[in-house]
Write a protein that holds these residues in place. Structure first.
Motif, PDB file in Angstrom:
ATOM      1  N   GLN A  49       0.840  -1.204   0.000  1.00 24.64           N
ATOM      2  CA  GLN A  49       0.000   0.000   0.000  1.00 24.64           C
ATOM      3  C   GLN A  49       0.872   1.250   0.000  1.00 24.64           C
ATOM      4  O   GLN A  49       0.370   2.361  -0.039  1.00 24.64           O
ATOM      5  CB  GLN A  49      -0.898   0.018   1.261  1.00 24.64           C
ATOM      6  CG  GLN A  49      -1.883  -1.113   1.327  1.00 24.64           C
ATOM      7  CD  GLN A  49      -2.772  -1.154   0.088  1.00 24.64           C
ATOM      8  OE1 GLN A  49      -3.354  -0.144  -0.294  1.00 24.64           O
ATOM      9  NE2 GLN A  49      -2.853  -2.315  -0.558  1.00 24.64           N
ATOM     10  N   TYR A 105      -2.524   5.674  -7.591  1.00 22.04           N
ATOM     11  CA  TYR A 105      -3.914   5.971  -7.214  1.00 22.04           C
ATOM     12  C   TYR A 105      -4.311   5.193  -5.939  1.00 22.04           C
ATOM     13  O   TYR A 105      -4.151   3.973  -5.877  1.00 22.04           O
ATOM     14  CB  TYR A 105      -4.858   5.595  -8.368  1.00 22.04           C
ATOM     15  CG  TYR A 105      -6.318   5.774  -8.007  1.00 22.04           C
ATOM     16  CD1 TYR A 105      -6.913   7.035  -8.007  1.00 22.04           C
ATOM     17  CD2 TYR A 105      -7.103   4.677  -7.623  1.00 22.04           C
ATOM     18  CE1 TYR A 105      -8.240   7.203  -7.642  1.00 22.04           C
ATOM     19  CE2 TYR A 105      -8.432   4.833  -7.254  1.00 22.04           C
ATOM     20  CZ  TYR A 105      -8.986   6.102  -7.265  1.00 22.04           C
ATOM     21  OH  TYR A 105     -10.300   6.273  -6.899  1.00 22.04           O
ATOM     22  N   GLY A 106      -4.799   5.899  -4.923  1.00 24.40           N
ATOM     23  CA  GLY A 106      -5.276   5.267  -3.693  1.00 24.40           C
ATOM     24  C   GLY A 106      -4.178   4.696  -2.795  1.00 24.40           C
ATOM     25  O   GLY A 106      -4.481   4.033  -1.800  1.00 24.40           O
ATOM     26  N   LYS A 107      -2.917   4.958  -3.113  1.00 29.28           N
ATOM     27  CA  LYS A 107      -1.799   4.420  -2.310  1.00 29.28           C
ATOM     28  C   LYS A 107      -1.169   5.530  -1.444  1.00 29.28           C
ATOM     29  O   LYS A 107      -1.349   6.715  -1.710  1.00 29.28           O
ATOM     30  CB  LYS A 107      -0.698   3.860  -3.226  1.00 29.28           C
ATOM     31  CG  LYS A 107      -1.180   2.834  -4.225  1.00 29.28           C
ATOM     32  CD  LYS A 107      -1.310   1.467  -3.606  1.00 29.28           C
ATOM     33  CE  LYS A 107      -1.614   0.439  -4.676  1.00 29.28           C
ATOM     34  NZ  LYS A 107      -1.902  -0.882  -4.132  1.00 29.28           N
ATOM     35  N   HIS A 108      -0.425   5.101  -0.438  1.00 30.83           N
ATOM     36  CA  HIS A 108       0.348   6.041   0.383  1.00 30.83           C
ATOM     37  C   HIS A 108       1.726   6.214  -0.268  1.00 30.83           C
ATOM     38  O   HIS A 108       2.413   5.225  -0.505  1.00 30.83           O
ATOM     39  CB  HIS A 108       0.523   5.491   1.805  1.00 30.83           C
ATOM     40  CG  HIS A 108      -0.771   5.384   2.542  1.00 30.83           C
ATOM     41  ND1 HIS A 108      -1.412   6.489   3.061  1.00 30.83           N
ATOM     42  CD2 HIS A 108      -1.551   4.315   2.836  1.00 30.83           C
ATOM     43  CE1 HIS A 108      -2.532   6.109   3.655  1.00 30.83           C
ATOM     44  NE2 HIS A 108      -2.642   4.796   3.531  1.00 30.83           N
ATOM     45  N   GLU A 133      -4.014  11.213  -7.759  1.00 32.41           N
ATOM     46  CA  GLU A 133      -4.874  10.900  -6.611  1.00 32.41           C
ATOM     47  C   GLU A 133      -4.368   9.781  -5.684  1.00 32.41           C
ATOM     48  O   GLU A 133      -5.062   8.793  -5.454  1.00 32.41           O
ATOM     49  CB  GLU A 133      -6.292  10.582  -7.094  1.00 32.41           C
ATOM     50  CG  GLU A 133      -6.933  11.775  -7.801  1.00 32.41           C
ATOM     51  CD  GLU A 133      -8.364  11.469  -8.243  1.00 32.41           C
ATOM     52  OE1 GLU A 133      -9.091  10.802  -7.495  1.00 32.41           O
ATOM     53  OE2 GLU A 133      -8.716  11.906  -9.345  1.00 32.41           O
ATOM     54  N   PRO A 134      -3.172   9.953  -5.140  1.00 31.07           N
ATOM     55  CA  PRO A 134      -2.728   9.002  -4.109  1.00 31.07           C
ATOM     56  C   PRO A 134      -3.504   9.258  -2.816  1.00 31.07           C
ATOM     57  O   PRO A 134      -4.107  10.328  -2.661  1.00 31.07           O
ATOM     58  CB  PRO A 134      -1.250   9.346  -3.927  1.00 31.07           C
ATOM     59  CG  PRO A 134      -1.152  10.785  -4.299  1.00 31.07           C
ATOM     60  CD  PRO A 134      -2.183  11.026  -5.366  1.00 31.07           C
ATOM     61  N   LYS A 135      -3.493   8.290  -1.901  1.00 32.01           N
ATOM     62  CA  LYS A 135      -4.209   8.450  -0.623  1.00 32.01           C
ATOM     63  C   LYS A 135      -3.513   9.509   0.240  1.00 32.01           C
ATOM     64  O   LYS A 135      -4.161  10.281   0.935  1.00 32.01           O
ATOM     65  CB  LYS A 135      -4.229   7.110   0.110  1.00 32.01           C
ATOM     66  CG  LYS A 135      -5.342   6.990   1.115  1.00 32.01           C
ATOM     67  CD  LYS A 135      -5.501   5.545   1.499  1.00 32.01           C
ATOM     68  CE  LYS A 135      -6.829   5.293   2.166  1.00 32.01           C
ATOM     69  NZ  LYS A 135      -7.067   3.853   2.289  1.00 32.01           N
TER      70      LYS A 135
END
Ligand code: IMP
Ligand code: MG
Length: 192
Positions: A49, A105-108, A133-135
């Motif tokens: 992640q 995308y969506g990752k730390h 758009e990463p987390k």
């Protein structure tokens, strides 16, 4: 050597021992902050992640040293940014010579940069990363020249090894006109 060649003096600034201790300490802070993702041992794997981004060329030794202390599965990727040219002052124009190829995308995301100076390079690159758009995006640096930050740069490093002044440093990945990167310790460079 031509008559116009400049001469430089190198003064020890950070020993290998101190660099190792700082890398270990920074990795421990990251392991703590992302403890939900920490794995029990080398055979315990989950889908990563965390994306670790190395800012080339300067951060090659820093990321290699720090990642070996990280206990979280991660994908490592590399971006090659250029802002300095041959001088001791940032040119202000940032060029992406080679970008990452990982989908963030969506990752730390944690960006590893060996030194943050004006902050222009990271401000520029972080803005670009945001569009994917990463987390979350965090910055980890070994050396923070916070007093050199440019007014328009909004960079605040989340993980800082040491704070430095305006001195120009070389070694451990840091260069002057592509020289001195291979030195194991960090030195202050002064023209004599
Ligand atoms: P900034 O955009 O001014 O923050 O500069 C970022 C990059 O410039 C760093 O990642 C380094 O590669 C380089 N840099 C900044 N300060 C130094 C220094 O003292 N010695 C060598 N390179 C430096
Ligand atoms: Mg750098």
């Amino acid at each position: 050597m031509s008559k116009t060649d400049k001469k430089y003096k190198l003064t020890p600034y950070l020993s290998k021992q101190k660099i190792d201790a700082l890398c270990k300490d920074l990795a421990e802070q990251i392991n703590e902050d992302y403890k939900d993702f920490v794995v029990k041992g080398p055979e315990d794997h989950t889908s990563p992640q965390l994306i670790a981004i190395c800012i080339l060329k300067g951060s090659l030794f820093f990321i290699a040293d720090i990642l070996r202390h990280i206990k979280i599965p991660f994908i490592v990727d590399f971006v090659k940014l250029s802002s300095y040219g041959k001088g001791m002052k940032s040119s202000g124009t940032i060029t992406i010579l080679q970008d990452i190829s990982t989908d963030i995308y969506g990752k730390h995301v944690i960006i590893f940069d060996e030194i943050v100076d004006s902050g222009r390079t990271l401000s520029f690159y972080i803005e670009r990363l945001r569009s994917a758009e990463p987390k979350s995006i965090k910055v980890c640096t070994l050396i923070d020249k916070k007093i050199c930050r440019s007014p328009e740069s909004k960079i605040d490093a989340d993980y800082v090894g040491i704070n430095a002044g305006e001195e120009f440093l070389v070694g451990y990945g840091l260069d002057h006109a592509e020289q001195y990167r291979n030195l194991a310790e960090i030195y202050q460079l002064k023209e004599i």
